[in-house]
Design a protein around this motif. Sequence first.
Motif, PDB file in Angstrom:
ATOM      1  N   ASN A  56      -2.651   5.929   6.876  1.00 52.22           N
ATOM      2  CA  ASN A  56      -3.988   5.013   7.412  1.00 52.22           C
ATOM      3  C   ASN A  56      -3.592   4.661   7.882  1.00 52.22           C
ATOM      4  O   ASN A  56      -5.033   3.962   8.584  1.00 52.22           O
ATOM      5  CB  ASN A  56      -3.162   3.850   6.379  1.00 52.22           C
ATOM      6  N   THR A  57      -3.203   4.041   9.047  1.00 53.13           N
ATOM      7  CA  THR A  57      -3.582   3.459  10.334  1.00 53.13           C
ATOM      8  C   THR A  57      -4.642   4.396  11.553  1.00 53.13           C
ATOM      9  O   THR A  57      -4.769   4.118  12.468  1.00 53.13           O
ATOM     10  CB  THR A  57      -1.230   3.679  11.254  1.00 53.13           C
ATOM     11  N   LYS A  58      -3.570   6.055  10.621  1.00 50.38           N
ATOM     12  CA  LYS A  58      -4.870   6.522  11.935  1.00 50.38           C
ATOM     13  C   LYS A  58      -6.362   6.647  11.708  1.00 50.38           C
ATOM     14  O   LYS A  58      -6.932   7.272  12.269  1.00 50.38           O
ATOM     15  CB  LYS A  58      -4.447   8.153  11.215  1.00 50.38           C
ATOM     16  N   PHE A  59      -6.776   5.910  10.622  1.00 47.84           N
ATOM     17  CA  PHE A  59      -7.696   5.385  10.054  1.00 47.84           C
ATOM     18  C   PHE A  59      -8.056   3.992  10.647  1.00 47.84           C
ATOM     19  O   PHE A  59      -9.885   3.531   9.741  1.00 47.84           O
ATOM     20  CB  PHE A  59      -8.264   5.774   8.887  1.00 47.84           C
ATOM     21  N   ALA A  60      -7.642   3.067  11.242  1.00 45.52           N
ATOM     22  CA  ALA A  60      -7.581   2.081  11.298  1.00 45.52           C
ATOM     23  C   ALA A  60      -8.905   1.747  12.510  1.00 45.52           C
ATOM     24  O   ALA A  60      -8.737   2.178  13.565  1.00 45.52           O
ATOM     25  CB  ALA A  60      -6.883   1.042  11.377  1.00 45.52           C
ATOM     26  N   THR A  61     -10.316   0.533  12.574  1.00 49.99           N
ATOM     27  CA  THR A  61     -10.939   0.271  13.303  1.00 49.99           C
ATOM     28  C   THR A  61     -11.110  -0.813  13.892  1.00 49.99           C
ATOM     29  O   THR A  61      -9.915  -1.786  13.359  1.00 49.99           O
ATOM     30  CB  THR A  61     -12.122   0.840  12.672  1.00 49.99           C
ATOM     31  N   PRO A  62     -11.434  -1.149  14.467  1.00 53.01           N
ATOM     32  CA  PRO A  62     -11.639  -3.189  15.048  1.00 53.01           C
ATOM     33  C   PRO A  62     -11.788  -3.940  13.667  1.00 53.01           C
ATOM     34  O   PRO A  62     -11.596  -4.875  13.569  1.00 53.01           O
ATOM     35  CB  PRO A  62     -12.005  -3.239  16.392  1.00 53.01           C
ATOM     36  N   THR A  63     -12.768  -3.308  13.186  1.00 50.27           N
ATOM     37  CA  THR A  63     -13.407  -4.170  11.837  1.00 50.27           C
ATOM     38  C   THR A  63     -12.341  -3.679  10.803  1.00 50.27           C
ATOM     39  O   THR A  63     -12.535  -4.795   9.371  1.00 50.27           O
ATOM     40  CB  THR A  63     -14.414  -3.903  11.518  1.00 50.27           C
ATOM     41  N   ARG A  64     -11.264  -2.871  10.111  1.00 51.79           N
ATOM     42  CA  ARG A  64     -10.605  -2.222   9.182  1.00 51.79           C
ATOM     43  C   ARG A  64      -9.729  -1.890   9.484  1.00 51.79           C
ATOM     44  O   ARG A  64      -9.008  -0.921  10.143  1.00 51.79           O
ATOM     45  CB  ARG A  64     -11.124  -1.426   8.643  1.00 51.79           C
ATOM     46  N   GLN A  65      -8.923  -2.967  10.188  1.00 53.74           N
ATOM     47  CA  GLN A  65      -7.589  -2.908  11.266  1.00 53.74           C
ATOM     48  C   GLN A  65      -6.598  -2.140   9.635  1.00 53.74           C
ATOM     49  O   GLN A  65      -4.900  -2.409   9.519  1.00 53.74           O
ATOM     50  CB  GLN A  65      -7.053  -4.468  11.000  1.00 53.74           C
ATOM     51  N   ALA A  66      -6.458  -2.614   7.949  1.00 50.07           N
ATOM     52  CA  ALA A  66      -5.616  -2.699   7.136  1.00 50.07           C
ATOM     53  C   ALA A  66      -6.137  -1.368   6.019  1.00 50.07           C
ATOM     54  O   ALA A  66      -6.168  -2.001   4.833  1.00 50.07           O
ATOM     55  CB  ALA A  66      -4.828  -3.176   6.591  1.00 50.07           C
ATOM     56  N   PRO A  67      -6.860  -0.347   6.541  1.00 48.91           N
ATOM     57  CA  PRO A  67      -7.715   0.399   6.111  1.00 48.91           C
ATOM     58  C   PRO A  67      -6.095   1.486   4.453  1.00 48.91           C
ATOM     59  O   PRO A  67      -5.311   1.090   4.368  1.00 48.91           O
ATOM     60  CB  PRO A  67      -8.237   1.968   6.429  1.00 48.91           C
ATOM     61  N   ASP A  68      -6.847   0.605   3.099  1.00 48.10           N
ATOM     62  CA  ASP A  68      -6.240   1.441   2.179  1.00 48.10           C
ATOM     63  C   ASP A  68      -6.473   3.460   1.811  1.00 48.10           C
ATOM     64  O   ASP A  68      -5.861   3.703   1.073  1.00 48.10           O
ATOM     65  CB  ASP A  68      -7.426   0.989   0.461  1.00 48.10           C
ATOM     66  N   PHE A  69      -7.017   3.706   2.881  1.00 43.38           N
ATOM     67  CA  PHE A  69      -7.357   5.083   2.640  1.00 43.38           C
ATOM     68  C   PHE A  69      -5.989   5.871   3.584  1.00 43.38           C
ATOM     69  O   PHE A  69      -5.852   5.950   4.299  1.00 43.38           O
ATOM     70  CB  PHE A  69      -8.487   5.843   2.710  1.00 43.38           C
ATOM     71  N   ALA A  70      -5.246   6.721   3.401  1.00 38.84           N
ATOM     72  CA  ALA A  70      -4.429   7.719   4.150  1.00 38.84           C
ATOM     73  C   ALA A  70      -4.928   8.948   3.582  1.00 38.84           C
ATOM     74  O   ALA A  70      -5.276   9.640   2.243  1.00 38.84           O
ATOM     75  CB  ALA A  70      -3.156   7.234   3.149  1.00 38.84           C
ATOM     76  N   GLU A  71      -4.764  10.524   4.489  1.00 40.07           N
ATOM     77  CA  GLU A  71      -4.956  11.119   4.393  1.00 40.07           C
ATOM     78  C   GLU A  71      -4.159  12.407   3.296  1.00 40.07           C
ATOM     79  O   GLU A  71      -2.995  12.355   4.115  1.00 40.07           O
ATOM     80  CB  GLU A  71      -5.717  12.182   5.780  1.00 40.07           C
ATOM     81  N   PRO A  72      -4.476  12.710   2.248  1.00 42.50           N
ATOM     82  CA  PRO A  72      -2.663  13.269   1.666  1.00 42.50           C
ATOM     83  C   PRO A  72      -2.657  14.556   2.398  1.00 42.50           C
ATOM     84  O   PRO A  72      -3.759  15.490   2.927  1.00 42.50           O
ATOM     85  CB  PRO A  72      -3.446  13.809   0.160  1.00 42.50           C
ATOM     86  N   GLY A  73      -1.643  15.214   2.306  1.00 43.69           N
ATOM     87  CA  GLY A  73      -0.703  16.087   2.628  1.00 43.69           C
ATOM     88  C   GLY A  73      -1.609  17.584   1.566  1.00 43.69           C
ATOM     89  O   GLY A  73      -1.550  17.231   0.561  1.00 43.69           O
ATOM     90  N   MET A  74      -2.159  18.936   2.235  1.00 42.72           N
ATOM     91  CA  MET A  74      -2.151  19.947   1.521  1.00 42.72           C
ATOM     92  C   MET A  74      -1.409  20.564   0.629  1.00 42.72           C
ATOM     93  O   MET A  74       0.284  20.296   1.597  1.00 42.72           O
ATOM     94  CB  MET A  74      -2.439  20.535   2.683  1.00 42.72           C
ATOM     95  N   PRO A  75      -1.247  20.987  -0.174  1.00 40.25           N
ATOM     96  CA  PRO A  75       0.299  21.911  -0.982  1.00 40.25           C
ATOM     97  C   PRO A  75       0.534  22.685  -0.511  1.00 40.25           C
ATOM     98  O   PRO A  75      -0.371  23.756   0.154  1.00 40.25           O
ATOM     99  CB  PRO A  75      -0.915  22.067  -2.582  1.00 40.25           C
ATOM    100  N   GLY A  76       1.589  23.176  -0.508  1.00 40.40           N
ATOM    101  CA  GLY A  76       2.461  24.440  -0.051  1.00 40.40           C
ATOM    102  C   GLY A  76       1.740  25.332  -1.031  1.00 40.40           C
ATOM    103  O   GLY A  76       1.367  25.676  -1.971  1.00 40.40           O
ATOM    104  N   GLU A  77       2.758  26.265   0.019  1.00 32.90           N
ATOM    105  CA  GLU A  77       2.863  27.533  -0.879  1.00 32.90           C
ATOM    106  C   GLU A  77       3.621  27.841  -2.048  1.00 32.90           C
ATOM    107  O   GLU A  77       4.683  27.146  -1.900  1.00 32.90           O
ATOM    108  CB  GLU A  77       2.684  28.564   0.058  1.00 32.90           C
ATOM    109  N   GLU A  78       3.226  28.414  -3.507  1.00 34.82           N
ATOM    110  CA  GLU A  78       3.755  28.323  -4.325  1.00 34.82           C
ATOM    111  C   GLU A  78       3.772  30.120  -4.653  1.00 34.82           C
ATOM    112  O   GLU A  78       3.115  31.480  -4.340  1.00 34.82           O
ATOM    113  CB  GLU A  78       3.345  27.890  -5.345  1.00 34.82           C
TER     114      GLU A  78
END
Length: 330
Positions: free
Chosen positions: A31-53
Amino acid sequence: KDKESGKIISDLSSVDDKYIVLKGGKGGKGNTKFATPTRQAPDFAEPGMPGEERHVTLELKLLADVGLLGFPNVGKSTLLSKVSKAQPKIANYHFTTLEPNLGVVAMPGINPFVIADIPGIIEGASEGVGLGIQFLRHIERTRLLLHIVDVSGIEGRNPVEDFIKINEELKKYKLDLTDRPQIVVMNKLDLLYDKSYLDEFRKEIEGLGYSEIYAISAATGEGVAEVMKACAEKLQTIPVIETIYDVEDFFIPEIKQFTYDVEIDEEGVFVVSGSFVDRLLNAVDIHNPSHLRYFHKVLGNKGVLDRLKEMGIEDGDFIRLNDFEFEYYA
């Protein structure tokens, strides 16, 4: 091996061999990757993609210099217990040994070597009778076979016929196993009533093309050291066996491209389908507004929205990705 095709993915037969069978999915962003000056603690994080099966079969083949070969109850486990520190289960009934045992032979005056007690092989083993094939595969990596034969006859079987039957199973399983050097061991001397049979047995086995024949009693230890010395000397002349495969034996994984397709169904809904859709929906929570913003961003970055515009999508039209349906607004 790939379970579906039965083909080899990798053969790890040397020390420190490694192979990546499947790759994990690409990691997401915190979520820190999506922080901005106006949104310093975003509640969104980019999930990882599924692995191979993939469904795979793991097959163990023991790595030993010498393989003990012979019918059940001929004294293989007893011999292993005499020449190494291995402690296999020993009892007077067939199939006491249900899994291979390994032992290191380290006797004065010889180079140490690894010996494997292969569970008793029976007639029909190469076709899967009993646990035959599970046992036979452990012989593939051995450089030398020590063929143990019970010459006492207490089991009521013919020792020469036993010897021939075991070699027939080797031939049926893999032709090159019959070319593997064999030392023949006449065991259970302590139980043999008529010692003159040893000469008779030796003559018949020599007639089949085998010249290295020893007589022992694994129970009392008689003749055992001589056989182990013969094995150590023989191993000095036998190269390490490399398993040779044909190209068609190997599994070639399909390279998956994460693609998508867009079509308009009979109700006028723009349907986006394909492996890209599955991956995207697995990575987002469609009930989270922050996740949805990321979802729309990915649709734009991957060219899906441009494709929809080319197909004439207008505000208020519906888009469906698998079971997820929503209205489009530019």
